[in-house]
Structures are given as structure tokens and as C-alpha cells.
Design a protein around this motif. Sequence first.
Motif, PDB file in Angstrom:
ATOM      1  N   THR A  47       0.819  -1.214   0.000  1.00  0.00           N
ATOM      2  CA  THR A  47       0.000   0.000   0.000  1.00  0.00           C
ATOM      3  C   THR A  47       0.854   1.266   0.000  1.00  0.00           C
ATOM      4  O   THR A  47       1.988   1.256   0.455  1.00  0.00           O
ATOM      5  CB  THR A  47      -0.929   0.017   1.238  1.00  0.00           C
ATOM      6  OG1 THR A  47      -0.206  -0.432   2.374  1.00  0.00           O
ATOM      7  CG2 THR A  47      -2.110  -0.893   1.038  1.00  0.00           C
ATOM      8  N   ASP A  48       0.276   2.344  -0.513  1.00  0.00           N
ATOM      9  CA  ASP A  48       0.866   3.689  -0.446  1.00  0.00           C
ATOM     10  C   ASP A  48       2.220   3.837  -1.124  1.00  0.00           C
ATOM     11  O   ASP A  48       3.134   4.457  -0.581  1.00  0.00           O
ATOM     12  CB  ASP A  48       1.010   4.148   1.025  1.00  0.00           C
ATOM     13  CG  ASP A  48      -0.295   4.099   1.781  1.00  0.00           C
ATOM     14  OD1 ASP A  48      -1.327   4.373   1.154  1.00  0.00           O
ATOM     15  OD2 ASP A  48      -0.287   3.785   2.981  1.00  0.00           O
ATOM     16  N   TRP A  76      -2.957  13.910   4.457  1.00  0.00           N
ATOM     17  CA  TRP A  76      -2.405  12.561   4.550  1.00  0.00           C
ATOM     18  C   TRP A  76      -1.951  12.092   3.193  1.00  0.00           C
ATOM     19  O   TRP A  76      -2.072  12.813   2.205  1.00  0.00           O
ATOM     20  CB  TRP A  76      -3.351  11.593   5.260  1.00  0.00           C
ATOM     21  CG  TRP A  76      -4.642  11.312   4.583  1.00  0.00           C
ATOM     22  CD1 TRP A  76      -5.354  12.161   3.780  1.00  0.00           C
ATOM     23  CD2 TRP A  76      -5.387  10.104   4.667  1.00  0.00           C
ATOM     24  NE1 TRP A  76      -6.502  11.556   3.384  1.00  0.00           N
ATOM     25  CE2 TRP A  76      -6.548  10.298   3.888  1.00  0.00           C
ATOM     26  CE3 TRP A  76      -5.194   8.877   5.302  1.00  0.00           C
ATOM     27  CZ2 TRP A  76      -7.514   9.295   3.749  1.00  0.00           C
ATOM     28  CZ3 TRP A  76      -6.159   7.898   5.154  1.00  0.00           C
ATOM     29  CH2 TRP A  76      -7.310   8.111   4.385  1.00  0.00           C
ATOM     30  N   ASP A 110      11.457   9.644   6.994  1.00  0.00           N
ATOM     31  CA  ASP A 110      11.733  10.111   5.642  1.00  0.00           C
ATOM     32  C   ASP A 110      12.280   9.017   4.750  1.00  0.00           C
ATOM     33  O   ASP A 110      12.474   9.214   3.562  1.00  0.00           O
ATOM     34  CB  ASP A 110      12.796  11.225   5.691  1.00  0.00           C
ATOM     35  CG  ASP A 110      12.162  12.561   6.021  1.00  0.00           C
ATOM     36  OD1 ASP A 110      10.952  12.682   5.803  1.00  0.00           O
ATOM     37  OD2 ASP A 110      12.880  13.454   6.485  1.00  0.00           O
ATOM     38  N   VAL A 111      12.573   7.877   5.350  1.00  0.00           N
ATOM     39  CA  VAL A 111      13.255   6.835   4.593  1.00  0.00           C
ATOM     40  C   VAL A 111      12.326   6.227   3.553  1.00  0.00           C
ATOM     41  O   VAL A 111      11.136   6.033   3.786  1.00  0.00           O
ATOM     42  CB  VAL A 111      13.766   5.740   5.558  1.00  0.00           C
ATOM     43  CG1 VAL A 111      14.480   4.638   4.798  1.00  0.00           C
ATOM     44  CG2 VAL A 111      14.665   6.364   6.603  1.00  0.00           C
ATOM     45  N   LEU A 112      12.882   5.966   2.383  1.00  0.00           N
ATOM     46  CA  LEU A 112      12.117   5.301   1.328  1.00  0.00           C
ATOM     47  C   LEU A 112      12.533   3.839   1.293  1.00  0.00           C
ATOM     48  O   LEU A 112      13.721   3.522   1.301  1.00  0.00           O
ATOM     49  CB  LEU A 112      12.419   5.952  -0.018  1.00  0.00           C
ATOM     50  CG  LEU A 112      12.020   7.423  -0.145  1.00  0.00           C
ATOM     51  CD1 LEU A 112      12.529   7.999  -1.457  1.00  0.00           C
ATOM     52  CD2 LEU A 112      10.509   7.568  -0.046  1.00  0.00           C
ATOM     53  N   ASP A 113      11.561   2.951   1.256  1.00  0.00           N
ATOM     54  CA  ASP A 113      11.839   1.525   1.168  1.00  0.00           C
ATOM     55  C   ASP A 113      11.467   1.034  -0.227  1.00  0.00           C
ATOM     56  O   ASP A 113      10.393   1.333  -0.733  1.00  0.00           O
ATOM     57  CB  ASP A 113      11.016   0.754   2.198  1.00  0.00           C
ATOM     58  CG  ASP A 113      11.469   1.022   3.624  1.00  0.00           C
ATOM     59  OD1 ASP A 113      12.697   1.184   3.822  1.00  0.00           O
ATOM     60  OD2 ASP A 113      10.619   1.077   4.526  1.00  0.00           O
ATOM     61  N   ARG A 151       7.980   2.797  -1.174  1.00  0.00           N
ATOM     62  CA  ARG A 151       6.998   3.190  -0.167  1.00  0.00           C
ATOM     63  C   ARG A 151       7.723   4.035   0.875  1.00  0.00           C
ATOM     64  O   ARG A 151       8.872   3.742   1.206  1.00  0.00           O
ATOM     65  CB  ARG A 151       6.456   1.912   0.477  1.00  0.00           C
ATOM     66  CG  ARG A 151       5.429   2.112   1.518  1.00  0.00           C
ATOM     67  CD  ARG A 151       4.816   0.779   1.966  1.00  0.00           C
ATOM     68  NE  ARG A 151       3.609   1.091   2.687  1.00  0.00           N
ATOM     69  CZ  ARG A 151       3.572   1.349   3.978  1.00  0.00           C
ATOM     70  NH1 ARG A 151       4.654   1.267   4.713  1.00  0.00           N
ATOM     71  NH2 ARG A 151       2.427   1.668   4.563  1.00  0.00           N
ATOM     72  N   ARG A 152       7.076   5.087   1.353  1.00  0.00           N
ATOM     73  CA  ARG A 152       7.696   5.894   2.404  1.00  0.00           C
ATOM     74  C   ARG A 152       7.360   5.271   3.747  1.00  0.00           C
ATOM     75  O   ARG A 152       6.217   4.942   4.013  1.00  0.00           O
ATOM     76  CB  ARG A 152       7.175   7.326   2.348  1.00  0.00           C
ATOM     77  CG  ARG A 152       8.012   8.312   3.137  1.00  0.00           C
ATOM     78  CD  ARG A 152       7.497   9.731   2.958  1.00  0.00           C
ATOM     79  NE  ARG A 152       7.382  10.106   1.553  1.00  0.00           N
ATOM     80  CZ  ARG A 152       8.408  10.452   0.792  1.00  0.00           C
ATOM     81  NH1 ARG A 152       9.610  10.497   1.292  1.00  0.00           N
ATOM     82  NH2 ARG A 152       8.234  10.748  -0.476  1.00  0.00           N
ATOM     83  N   ARG A 153       8.389   5.088   4.578  1.00  0.00           N
ATOM     84  CA  ARG A 153       8.144   4.517   5.895  1.00  0.00           C
ATOM     85  C   ARG A 153       7.269   5.412   6.733  1.00  0.00           C
ATOM     86  O   ARG A 153       7.485   6.629   6.759  1.00  0.00           O
ATOM     87  CB  ARG A 153       9.461   4.367   6.641  1.00  0.00           C
ATOM     88  CG  ARG A 153      10.039   3.037   6.469  1.00  0.00           C
ATOM     89  CD  ARG A 153      11.262   2.953   7.292  1.00  0.00           C
ATOM     90  NE  ARG A 153      12.275   2.303   6.501  1.00  0.00           N
ATOM     91  CZ  ARG A 153      13.499   2.131   6.920  1.00  0.00           C
ATOM     92  NH1 ARG A 153      13.861   2.583   8.091  1.00  0.00           N
ATOM     93  NH2 ARG A 153      14.358   1.497   6.163  1.00  0.00           N
ATOM     94  N   ALA A 154       6.337   4.795   7.455  1.00  0.00           N
ATOM     95  CA  ALA A 154       5.468   5.576   8.330  1.00  0.00           C
ATOM     96  C   ALA A 154       6.326   6.344   9.317  1.00  0.00           C
ATOM     97  O   ALA A 154       7.258   5.790   9.890  1.00  0.00           O
ATOM     98  CB  ALA A 154       4.527   4.640   9.071  1.00  0.00           C
ATOM     99  N   GLY A 155       6.033   7.606   9.487  1.00  0.00           N
ATOM    100  CA  GLY A 155       6.710   8.414  10.484  1.00  0.00           C
ATOM    101  C   GLY A 155       8.185   8.627  10.244  1.00  0.00           C
ATOM    102  O   GLY A 155       8.928   8.895  11.170  1.00  0.00           O
TER     103      GLY A 155
END
Lengths: 255, 308
Positions: free
Chosen positions: B103-104, B260, B125-128, B119-123
Motif C-alpha cells: 500500500t501507499d 495525509w 523520511d526513509v524510502l523503502d 513506499r515511504r516509511r510511516a513516520g
Amino acid sequence: MTILVCVTAGVPAATLAARGTAPRSGTGRFTLPTDQLGRHDAAAVASAVGLAADREDVVAVSVGGQAADAGLRIALAQGCGRAIRVDRSDDLDGPTVAELLAGVVGTLPGPVTVVTGVRGSAWETGQVPGLLACRLGVVYLAGVTGVDATGDGLAGHWRSAAGDAEATAPRAAVVSVARTAGNRPTVPSLHATVGAFEPDIDVVAPAATSEVPVATLIGSRVPDPARQPVRFGVGELDQAASAVATRLLHHYVGH
Amino acid sequence: MSGCTFVVFPGSNLARAATTAAALPGPVDVVVVGRTADAVRSAWQGGGSLHLVGDSDREFADLPAVVAVIRELAGATVVLPADGTGATAAPALAWELGAALLTDCVAVAGTQDDRRWTRRRAGSDVLDDYRLPAGPAVVTVAGEFAGAPTGTEPNLVPHDGTNTPSTYDGWRPPNPVGPPAIADAELLVGIGRGVADLAAGSYQRLAALFGAEIAATRQAIEWQLATADRKLGDTGLRVAPRTYLTLGVSGANQHMSGIWGNCSIIAVNHNPHAAVFDVADIGVVADAADFLPVLRKELEVRLGVSTE
Ligand SMILES: Cc1cc2nc3c(=O)[nH]c(=O)nc-3n(C[C@H](O)[C@H](O)[C@H](O)COP(=O)(O)OP(=O)(O)OC[C@H]3O[C@@H](n4cnc5c(N)ncnc54)[C@H](O)[C@@H]3O)c2cc1C
Ligand SMILES: Nc1ncnc2c1ncn2[C@@H]1O[C@H](COP(=O)(O)O)[C@@H](O)[C@H]1O
């Protein structure tokens, strides 16, 4: 008839290290401060308690390791009758959590109304409630701001400045709750908080879960330079205007 | 099996979906649920093959028929917009198709054989970066997925809806009420109490220049700078624009909770300690009255227009 409210477990330290997020407090092992549920989970607990005629009908559940007990104790203080923890402390994907939660639903006297947060505090994928509804084959009311019991069913509400809406569902349903100003949970009394440390939490062994296909994490990086926060001061208005214009026009054809 | 099947349920904005579809790795088949051919023609600027399924405006009543069409099209990846409707439908499609679910996502890169979804990690700045498994997968996308639709006429392919009721018939996504324009806007200009002293019409003209809608804080509404239906936040709307430019907004949590998804935030505030700078991708520490004319000039030059 049961109301099952699902609260997110803390995130294991290994995950946190991989995520680059420092733990906030407590033993240093888990991200959830011991005094706080995720914001949507807290609203879910308040909605679940409000749905029940008798607090004994409200069961809080969490899939996680021992650290998840903290969240469950808060749920008890907020008025849940009892708490169950499905003891799995490894990194969990949405489908696995949904499967384990569905297992718990099967052990409770029905019909079971499952109440969750619209997004959890761990990975914030928003996958669990929808997947759970699929597994149970029940109606899913997503992101309600409130839910009421009607004669033999439920009425979910969505209240926003855009207008109000309502939808009904049978008792056996999954309802995910979005925290808004209107459904902020009350702070439990000291008496309730102390009392919440008494009951035993039922720790149940996780059932075997099926293999579900999941996406694999292949690497992590800091965002592309354009996403690095940049700051301009009063003497740099031209540079600021240029950077802001570039960002604003990013989606225009030809730019 | 290659390419994407992009699915748009009734609650999603069709015009915006067309720009999203244009940014997906091709070939892309599009499935539009619960809309008439006329409605699709007027909103879809994007060409390509559009499969129309059902005409029920009940959000997910036609989900089983959608699943049948997705199977027929046999795209490798099923993609939905990461708005409330897409986020609600995605788990159901993943379940029905036995697919992986991611998702997202904010970006996709790589070749057909080696594709990475980000995907951007919740909370944080890291991108996974993720690789999808070999079988079917369902992905929701937001943020930077915006391409330029071709502007050609789409080729519409009608399919039948579902006649048999299913569980999904009772499913409801968040906020199903007909939202005002700002709920769908890609670009939002958020005004706070800090713009109270600005020359009349200045930020409205700026917003009009790049097609943005105006949103507001509670304070701005109390100061009658905007109407209450434009309020974002805990007691207002939750929206997912691509870019949010705030002017004289302090950045209180109760306001910022209205934004959001993955949105880039630009903040203009004369107080360098304003909380809004903690979340801003671009921060401009300046009086809005000084900065707006400079920004407007810059935009006018780039767009080759003048609002004078
Ligand atoms: C229960 C509750 C619910 C709430 N719900 C919401 C909600 O849903 N939505 C919402 O928006 N708010 C909500 N609020 C209010 C929220 O807490 C803030 O008070 C509000 O968002 C602040 O609005 P503001 O940023 O416009 O005003 P202020 O906090 O007054 O900030 C104005 C900012 O503008 C800057 N400024 C002033 N002049 C200039 C200038 N010339 N140039 C540049 N910058 C300037 C100042 O430095 C300041 O940072 C809620 C509050 C409560 C208690
Ligand atoms: N490990 C878990 N145990 C119990 N409930 C969970 C767990 N993870 C997620 N949930 C529930 O599912 C909701 C959405 O979480 P998520 O899909 O992870 O964003 C949360 O608000 C919880 O109510």
C-alpha cells in the motif's frame, strides 16, 4: 454477542533499527510509549466500549510479543472487559495479522463485531481491517468516526465538514475507526488505570498461518534530494521562489 | 503477464486517475467501475483501453465482476489510487486474487523484469524499495504518480456488472459524502491567520495561477478569511493533495492531521520556529506579504502568463 477491539502491538527493536526510527521510551525495545495507544486504536477502543451494553462483552486483542500487553492494559483501563494476546513477536505482515485475528474471532460467542483503527501504529499500511473482513466474509465499514448499535445491527457514521453520512451493517462486521476531534477517548480515571493491572491477559499461542505472497523489502534509502527539507531565509526570496515554483509546477505538462 | 491493470472505483476522482494511469509502467489497462460511458468520456483525458464494469454507484457492489475482468486482462500488477476508496478496495482485490498487497507506493522504477516499488516509511523520511513476488500483486499508489495524459479519446470496452449480491455490497469506504472541490484537489494552498493582513485577493490570484484550491486553518476561518467547508484537520477535512503550500499557518497538529498520503509540503511563515517547518519539504522564513509577489512573478515567467 461480542465486540472485539484490535490494538496494534509495539514494533520489535530489529524492525525499528531497520526503519531508522529511534524508540521513544520504555525499555528501549518498543516504540509504543507504555502510556499511549496509537491514535486510531484509542478511538477504536472508545467506540467499541460505547457499543456494548455490558463491558464483559468487549474483548481487546493484540497480536504481538509481551510489549503488546501495555496497549491491552490501556484498553482495559478504557473499559474493555478482558484482553487476549496472540503471542507472536516476530515481524508481522498484514495478511498474517488478519489471519491470526480471524482465528480469535472464531473462538468468541457470535455474532462478533470487530473494531479496529483505520491505520495501526506499526507499519501504517491500513491493510489489516480490510483483509480481516475478507477472511471473515463480513461487511467492512472503513474509517468511520463513530458507530452505534441499532436493534440487531450497526450504524456507522462519517462526520466531516463535507457532510455527514451513515451506513448500516449486520452485527457481524468489521468497523475501522478514524480518530477525529469528535471521538477523542476520555482519559481513564486513576482508579480504572490501577484496576486495569489486575486482570490476567489471556496469552494464546498463535495458530499456524498460511503462506501468503508478500512483497520483499530489497533496500532502503534516504529520499531523493528534491525531498530533502530545504529552508530559505528572508535574504533568499528569489531562490525560494524558484524552488517553490519548480515544486508547484512539477505536475504540469512541459515542466 | 506484464504491465498494470489500473482499477478506479466510484469514489475516486476520474480526472486525477487519468494522470496517475499515465505514470504507471506500461502497458496499462484501465478498469473503471460504476460509471457511464458519457461520464468517463468527459473526465478521462487519457486514451488507452478503458474497461467499464457495472453501473452501480454502490461502491463495491461490482467487486466480483471487477475481479473477473482483472483475471481476463491478466496484467501482472493491479494498481489502485491510494485514496480512501482505493485503500478500502485493495485488500479485497488482493484477497480475491490471492495476491500480495503493497500500500501507499510513491514511485516505481526499473525494468519489467526488475521492478522496484517505493513506499515511504510511516513516520520517517526513509524510502523503502520493494520487489513484488512472482504471482499477482495489488499496489496502491499516491504522491509522485502523475503523468501527462495523452489527450486522445479512450477506447471504451463495456463489461456486465454483478447481478448476484456479495459481501462487498455492504462495504463502505471512508468519507463517502460528496466532497467539496478541495477534497480532490492535487494542489492546495492553505491559509492561516498569518495572511489576515495581506492585500485582498493576493493568495487567491496566486492559487488560480497554478490551478490550486484554497484550504484553511480554524483560525483563518474564525477570521473569516475562508468558509468553514475549507477547513482541514481534526475537525475538518482529511485530504491527500500532491502538494500543499501553506501561507501563515503555524502547523498545529490539529490542522496538519488533515493532510495525509504522501504530499510535499511548502511552508511560508515569518516565524522560524513555527511547527510547520518541522514537516515542510521546503520552508520559506519570510513575511507572506514579501514573498507572494516574488513567487507570483516567478510562476508567471515560467507559465508565460500575467495576472496583472
Ligand atoms: C479540539 C481542537 C480542534 C481543532 N481542530 C482544528 C482543525 O480541524 N483544523 C485547524 O486548522 N485547526 C484546528 N484547531 C486549531 C489549531 O490548534 C490551531 O489553533 C490552528 O490550526 C492555528 O491556525 P493558524 O495556523 O492559522 O493560526 P496561528 O496559530 O495564529 O498561526 C499563524 C501563523 O502565521 C504566522 N504569520 C503571521 N503573520 C505572518 C505573515 N505576515 N507572514 C507569514 N507568516 C505570518 C505566525 O508566525 C503563525 O505561525 C483545533 C484546536 C482544538 C483545541
Ligand atoms: N498486531 C496487531 N494486533 C492487533 N491488531 C492489529 C495489529 N496490527 C494492526 N491491528 C489493527 O489493525 C488496524 C490497522 O492496522 P494496519 O493495517 O497495520 O495499518 C490497527 O489500528 C489495529 O486495530
